[in-house]
Motif scaffolding. Structure first.
Motif, mmCIF file in Angstrom:
data_model
loop_
_atom_site.group_PDB
_atom_site.id
_atom_site.type_symbol
_atom_site.label_atom_id
_atom_site.label_comp_id
_atom_site.label_asym_id
_atom_site.label_seq_id
_atom_site.Cartn_x
_atom_site.Cartn_y
_atom_site.Cartn_z
ATOM 1 N N GLY A 21 43.255 26.362 -15.264
ATOM 2 C CA GLY A 21 43.626 25.161 -14.513
ATOM 3 C C GLY A 21 42.492 24.188 -14.235
ATOM 4 O O GLY A 21 42.209 23.865 -13.090
ATOM 5 N N ASN B 41 37.339 20.774 -11.013
ATOM 6 C CA ASN B 41 37.851 21.833 -10.165
ATOM 7 C C ASN B 41 38.692 22.793 -11.006
ATOM 8 O O ASN B 41 39.331 22.378 -11.969
ATOM 9 C CB ASN B 41 38.691 21.217 -9.050
ATOM 10 C CG ASN B 41 38.831 22.146 -7.879
ATOM 11 O OD1 ASN B 41 37.871 22.793 -7.482
ATOM 12 N ND2 ASN B 41 40.019 22.241 -7.335
ATOM 13 N N TYR B 42 38.655 24.063 -10.662
ATOM 14 C CA TYR B 42 39.442 25.054 -11.396
ATOM 15 C C TYR B 42 40.417 25.754 -10.480
ATOM 16 O O TYR B 42 40.143 25.990 -9.313
ATOM 17 C CB TYR B 42 38.525 26.109 -12.027
ATOM 18 C CG TYR B 42 37.533 25.522 -12.975
ATOM 19 C CD1 TYR B 42 37.887 25.285 -14.291
ATOM 20 C CD2 TYR B 42 36.259 25.160 -12.543
ATOM 21 C CE1 TYR B 42 36.984 24.716 -15.173
ATOM 22 C CE2 TYR B 42 35.349 24.596 -13.419
ATOM 23 C CZ TYR B 42 35.717 24.373 -14.732
ATOM 24 O OH TYR B 42 34.833 23.808 -15.593
ATOM 25 N N ARG B 43 41.542 26.070 -11.049
ATOM 26 C CA ARG B 43 42.516 26.867 -10.325
ATOM 27 C C ARG B 43 42.060 28.328 -10.306
ATOM 28 O O ARG B 43 42.360 29.078 -9.386
ATOM 29 C CB ARG B 43 43.850 26.778 -11.074
ATOM 30 C CG ARG B 43 45.078 26.896 -10.227
ATOM 31 C CD ARG B 43 46.272 27.125 -11.141
ATOM 32 N NE ARG B 43 46.182 28.446 -11.722
ATOM 33 C CZ ARG B 43 46.826 29.504 -11.253
ATOM 34 N NH1 ARG B 43 47.654 29.368 -10.250
ATOM 35 N NH2 ARG B 43 46.672 30.685 -11.797
ATOM 36 N N THR C 206 34.505 32.319 -12.541
ATOM 37 C CA THR C 206 34.596 30.845 -12.547
ATOM 38 C C THR C 206 33.389 30.224 -13.258
ATOM 39 O O THR C 206 33.501 29.126 -13.804
ATOM 40 C CB THR C 206 34.678 30.271 -11.120
ATOM 41 O OG1 THR C 206 33.603 30.804 -10.344
ATOM 42 C CG2 THR C 206 35.990 30.636 -10.459
ATOM 43 N N SER D 179 40.857 20.812 -13.666
ATOM 44 C CA SER D 179 41.232 19.414 -13.435
ATOM 45 C C SER D 179 40.003 18.624 -12.998
ATOM 46 O O SER D 179 39.170 19.102 -12.239
ATOM 47 C CB SER D 179 42.379 19.276 -12.426
ATOM 48 O OG SER D 179 42.075 19.968 -11.245
ATOM 49 N N TYR E 129 42.244 26.563 -2.776
ATOM 50 C CA TYR E 129 42.138 25.600 -3.866
ATOM 51 C C TYR E 129 41.306 24.411 -3.422
ATOM 52 O O TYR E 129 41.433 23.948 -2.281
ATOM 53 C CB TYR E 129 43.517 25.127 -4.326
ATOM 54 C CG TYR E 129 43.432 24.211 -5.525
ATOM 55 C CD1 TYR E 129 43.225 24.733 -6.799
ATOM 56 C CD2 TYR E 129 43.498 22.838 -5.379
ATOM 57 C CE1 TYR E 129 43.110 23.908 -7.895
ATOM 58 C CE2 TYR E 129 43.376 22.001 -6.476
ATOM 59 C CZ TYR E 129 43.179 22.540 -7.734
ATOM 60 O OH TYR E 129 43.041 21.708 -8.811
ATOM 61 N N ASN F 259 46.430 27.104 -18.510
ATOM 62 C CA ASN F 259 47.060 26.785 -17.229
ATOM 63 C C ASN F 259 46.504 27.633 -16.107
ATOM 64 O O ASN F 259 46.379 27.180 -14.980
ATOM 65 C CB ASN F 259 48.578 26.995 -17.307
ATOM 66 C CG ASN F 259 49.248 25.963 -18.182
ATOM 67 O OD1 ASN F 259 48.666 24.897 -18.449
ATOM 68 N ND2 ASN F 259 50.433 26.269 -18.657
ATOM 69 N N TRP F 260 46.213 28.881 -16.432
ATOM 70 C CA TRP F 260 45.709 29.784 -15.408
ATOM 71 C C TRP F 260 44.301 29.342 -14.975
ATOM 72 O O TRP F 260 43.973 29.344 -13.797
ATOM 73 C CB TRP F 260 45.690 31.231 -15.901
ATOM 74 C CG TRP F 260 45.290 32.178 -14.822
ATOM 75 C CD1 TRP F 260 44.058 32.721 -14.641
ATOM 76 C CD2 TRP F 260 46.100 32.638 -13.744
ATOM 77 N NE1 TRP F 260 44.052 33.516 -13.514
ATOM 78 C CE2 TRP F 260 45.299 33.478 -12.943
ATOM 79 C CE3 TRP F 260 47.433 32.426 -13.371
ATOM 80 C CZ2 TRP F 260 45.781 34.105 -11.788
ATOM 81 C CZ3 TRP F 260 47.909 33.059 -12.229
ATOM 82 C CH2 TRP F 260 47.090 33.878 -11.457
ATOM 83 N N ARG G 39 40.122 31.573 -9.687
ATOM 84 C CA ARG G 39 39.264 32.053 -8.595
ATOM 85 C C ARG G 39 38.330 33.117 -9.147
ATOM 86 O O ARG G 39 38.633 33.752 -10.161
ATOM 87 C CB ARG G 39 40.100 32.686 -7.470
ATOM 88 C CG ARG G 39 41.197 31.841 -6.851
ATOM 89 C CD ARG G 39 40.652 30.786 -5.932
ATOM 90 N NE ARG G 39 40.295 29.600 -6.688
ATOM 91 C CZ ARG G 39 39.407 28.697 -6.295
ATOM 92 N NH1 ARG G 39 38.746 28.853 -5.168
ATOM 93 N NH2 ARG G 39 39.155 27.643 -7.028
#
Length: 814
Positions: free
Chosen positions: A228, A421-423, A200, A230, A335, A225-226, A425
């Motif tokens: 992610g 924030n990231y999807r 991350t 936002s 999340y 997308n992976w 992990r």
RNA sequence: GGGGAUGUGGUGAAAUUGGUAGACACGCUAGAUUUAGGAUCUAGUGCUGCGAGGCGUGGGAGUUCAAGUCUCCCCAUCCCCACCA
């Protein structure tokens, strides 16, 4: 094989494969050759017991065509091959049969290698590697030590994806819909001590640097997308009557005035702290039940939302309202912060939950369209764009303004901050299996980590007879008691008994190829600067969010450590489309539609197979195997043979030293241009079609010049190398065709002076006239009026308008 | 629900900046030839019609002298992600 004419592919292919091996034809010279380099890499295979399948052959042929083509174009080509040999199937097979995975791996590698040689794969085998070789994984462990020392590896005790069936923990990327990617077994959440890599921390760079890559847009999008990313805000809520606070992440801080309750994930540490006495039992039961739910049921979107009240209240920091705090499993601990502010008026999930538990629903966005404003907020959540209402200082603002204003206010008043924030992990990097790289570290009795000294690498796998995984998560290596005991820095320690995941070895193999025999370092700096990045990488799209992300991550760490000189490892990427069975379904044993390349090669030859797979369609599209289709490319090769060789095996008497006629010369040069450009663009199917056209033309002729014959053989060489070598020899040449320059073409011979000009009347094509590309409009009109068939369309009509595009079309608008 | 891709003959597919749709191949039809083979050669093969012609690139609109290609709407199939706040 006599019935296939005198093109004896079996002997020819065996002969040249031996020749190439004996003459080291494809040995790669290192830097300093003066040639430009071209690094072509295949995703190295997992050497399974089934051997090569036709899908492998597709990708490997594509890279091989490129490698052979680029060599002929004067590039110094690196085209290596190796084995991604650690992994589950070898271990599972070993458990079943009692054979050590090392043995089966060795056998499978031998099979794969032999098959690759049988398809004419032009690799420099002196560079071969296997991830299971201690001389290789020594450096995998070494890289791990560098990652650890950089502070990017840590131990975690948080709940992880535990797969009881496989007896191991899995990374998020390896869990699909709550099931293991390998085998499709259910996965649970279980707290276990694990090694984790801080991927991350590289999320932004992994995202931004996608711009630098010549990759399929869809693959880049998958990675985006992976990851992610936002952007939003982290807002801190106080728990009423206590000193506790919790953070929520929201991308819609503009709707903060519409929050009517808060929800914590069942695993949220605050739950047990704030629950009131009255609600304690129910909440504990609920959290307990949530724990038992497997990931499959837990993440099912369609499941009914459930939850329980904690009895506690949060204070909305923007207006001081008291909001009841619930626990519900639709909020995921994994999340954001595992807690949300619920805005039922403008979020579908919160709306469903609010309706079910009779919670207030507030409208804070007023729809712009009158149609939408007719729908009551009690009926359904309003998700569209609107103007803020009932929101104090935000009233009347549009979403973007409102968000900006609220973010500003949050920071000014100090109850939160802007946050990305990231999807994605962090990468869970340990597995509770046997067949993988041991970690180069140990723990003392206080749990402190001690690293193995670099000079003591590799930490080799202990010989064990029983390496079954356990049901508890205790790694098999922990049963090797003696191996586990080690003294590091003078302290008695227990070796780490987890192993690295399958992906570790493939994170850097492209670096080892360039210097595979180096015993002093993982790779030489000079070599790295010369060969990196990989110019062309070919492999399956299924690795988009796994290997391709992990390898980029490691590469960036190595870049930061000054160990590599490029930001990205793989410049251009191509995914060969999957080859489906003749029935259009995915090939599998259970469907009984598997095509075995060995059988195909035996019957039709490797050249026919290579040509066929390249001719089947665009390289990146999925395509169904056409059982009959291979006869087409085989027939083509037979015709090539018959064109150049007499039945007694001597050179065809048609071939002479005469100057070629102009028409043939023109077509030859056109074909050279087409094959060159199509090969460069990976449009192999149309390149082959062009060669077929040239052959069909030459086949009808009485004679053929040496020049044409030679050029044709050279064009064919990357695609069907065995027959090309044999024909090249028959044409009186000494050198291997691989050492000959790619043919060039003259533009002057390609440009046509006269063309068939399309003649249209009111947009309808009615025929053609032979016209010079330089002909004037008047000349063309007169040609048309003298044409028996076409002139009738002009009779009695005066065209309103005439559009004339020289060399293309004339259109009479009537 | 979000994202991405694809849709052209009986089949796999071709088609520069919009410029004769179906190259090349499979299959099929007819014929030739033969040492009878999954061989070779010749001709034909988008649909429809005896014909001139008409119709044709998932469907519908639009732009244009001209659309497989550009614009908008819709449908279908496949892939990836998904209670992502």
């Amino acid at each position: 094989m006599e019935h296939k004419g005198n093109y004896n592919f079996t002997d020819i292919e065996a002969k040249w494969q031996t020749y190439w091996a004996e003459h080291n034809t494809f040995e790669t010279k290192d830097e300093g050759s003066g040639k430009p380099k071209y690094y072509i890499l295949d995703m190295f295979p997992y050497p399974s017991g089934n051997g090569l399948h036709v899908g492998h052959v597709e990708g490997y042929t594509a890279t091989d065509v490129m490698a052979r083509y680029k060599r002929m174009c004067g590039f110094n080509v690196l085209h290596p091959m190796g084995w991604d040999a650690f992994g589950l199937p070898a271990e599972q097979y070993a458990i079943k049969t009692g054979q050590h995975p090392e043995l089966t791996t060795e056998q499978n590698i031998a099979t794969f290698k032999e098959q690759l040689q049988k398809i004419g794969y032009s690799s420099d085998w002196s560079k071969e590697i296997s991830t299971t070789d201690p001389d290789y994984y020594k450096w995998t462990q070494w890289i791990f030590l560098q990652i650890y020392k950089k502070g990017l590896a840590y131990e975690s005790f948080a709940p992880v994806n535990w797969c009881p069936e496989l007896g191991t923990v899995l990374a998020n990327e390896e869990v699909i819909d709550g099931r293991s990617e390998v085998g499709g077994f259910p996965v649970e959440k279980k707290p276990l001590r694990q090694w984790v890599l801080k991927i991350t921390e590289y999320a932004d760079r992994l995202l931004d640097d996608l711009e630098l890559l010549d990759w399929p847009e869809s693959t880049k999008e998958m990675q985006r997308n992976w990851i992610g990313r936002s952007t939003g805000a982290e807002i801190t809520f106080k728990v009423d009557g206590t000193d506790h606070t919790f953070d929520v992440f929201s991308t819609r801080a503009d709707t903060l005035f519409g929050a009517t309750f808060c929800v914590l994930a069942p695993e949220h540490p605050l739950v047990s702290e704030i629950v009131t006495l009255d609600e304690k039992d129910r909440v504990e039961d609920y959290c307990e039940a949530a724990k038992d739910k497997s990931e499959v049921t837990r993440t099912d979107v369609k499941r009914e939302k459930t939850g329980v009240a904690t009895g506690a209240f949060a204070i909305n920091p923007v207006n001081g309202e008291r909001l009841p705090i619930f626990v519900a499993d639709y909020v995921l601990m994994g999340y954001g912060s595992g807690a949300i502010m619920a805005v039922p008026g403008h979020d579908e999930r919160d709306h469903i939950f609010a309706k079910k538990y009779n919670l207030p629903i507030k409208r804070v966005l007023s729809p712009k369209s009158s149609h939408e404003s007719l729908i009551s907020i009690e009926e359904e959540a309003f998700l569209g764009e609107g103007i803020l209402v009932h929101s104090d200082f935000l009233n009347g603002l549009e979403k973007a303004e409102a968000l900006a204003r609220m973010h500003h206010e949050i920071e000014k008043r100090g109850f939160g901050k802007r946050k990305v924030n990231y999807r994605l992990r962090d990468w869970i990097f340990s597995r509770q299996r046997y067949w993988g790289e041991p970690f180069p570290l140990a723990h003392d009795k206080d749990g402190k980590v001690h690293l193995v000294d670099e000079k003591d690498l590799p930490v080799t796998l202990p010989e064990m007879s029983d390496f079954k995984p356990s049901k508890t998560g205790e790694p098999p290596l922990s049963k090797a008691k003696e191996w586990c005991e080690v003294i590091l820095n003078g302290v008695q320690c227990q070796r780490e008994s987890n192993i690295m995941p399958q992906w570790a070895g493939s994170c850097w193999y492209y670096l080892r190829y360039i210097d595979s025999q180096n015993s002093k370092e993982a790779w030489g700096k000079e070599k790295e600067r010369y060969w990196l990045p990989v110019d062309l990488y070919v492999g399956g799209v299924e690795h988009a969010n796994l290997h391709l992300l992990y390898a980029r991550f490691w590469h960036k760490i190595l870049y930061d450590l000054g160990l590599v000189s490029t930001k990205e490892p793989f410049k251009k990427l191509i995914h060969p489309g999957m080859i489906l069975g003749p029935n259009g379904e995915k090939m599998s044993k259970s469907r009984g539609n598997v095509i075995n390349p060995n059988d195909v090669i035996r019957e039709w030859g490797a050249d026919s197979l290579r040509l066929f797979e390249m001719f089947l369609g665009p390289i990146d599209q999925p395509k169904a195997w056409q059982t009959q289709g291979i006869s087409g490319t085989h027939r083509f090769l037979k015709r090539v043979w018959r064109l150049l060789v007499e039945e007694d095996g001597t050179l065809s008497s048609k071939i002479s030293h005469k100057e070629e006629d102009l028409e043939t010369k023109k077509l030859l040069h056109k074909t050279i241009k087409k094959v060159t450009e199509d090969t460069e663009n990976f449009s192999f199917n149309t390149a082959i079609a062009a060669m077929m056209e040239l052959l069909n033309f030459c086949y009808k002729k009485e004679s053929l010049s040496f020049t044409t014959a030679k050029s044709f053989v050279l064009l064919l060489a990357p695609y069907a190398p065995h027959i090309a070598e044999e024909l090249w020899l028959k044409l009186g040449n000494k050198k291997s065709v691989s050492d000959v320059s790619w043919p060039s073409y003259e533009e002057g011979l390609i440009k046509e002076k006269t063309v068939k000009l399309a003649v249209m009347f009111s947009g309808k094509a009615r025929g053609t006239v032979d016209a010079s590309v330089e002909a004037s409009q008047e000349e063309v009109i007169s040609l048309v009026s003298f044409d028996e068939k076409l002139s009738k369309y002009l009779e009695g009509e005066k065209p309103k308008k005439i559009i004339y595009v020289p060399g293309k079309v004339i259109n009479f608008v009537i």
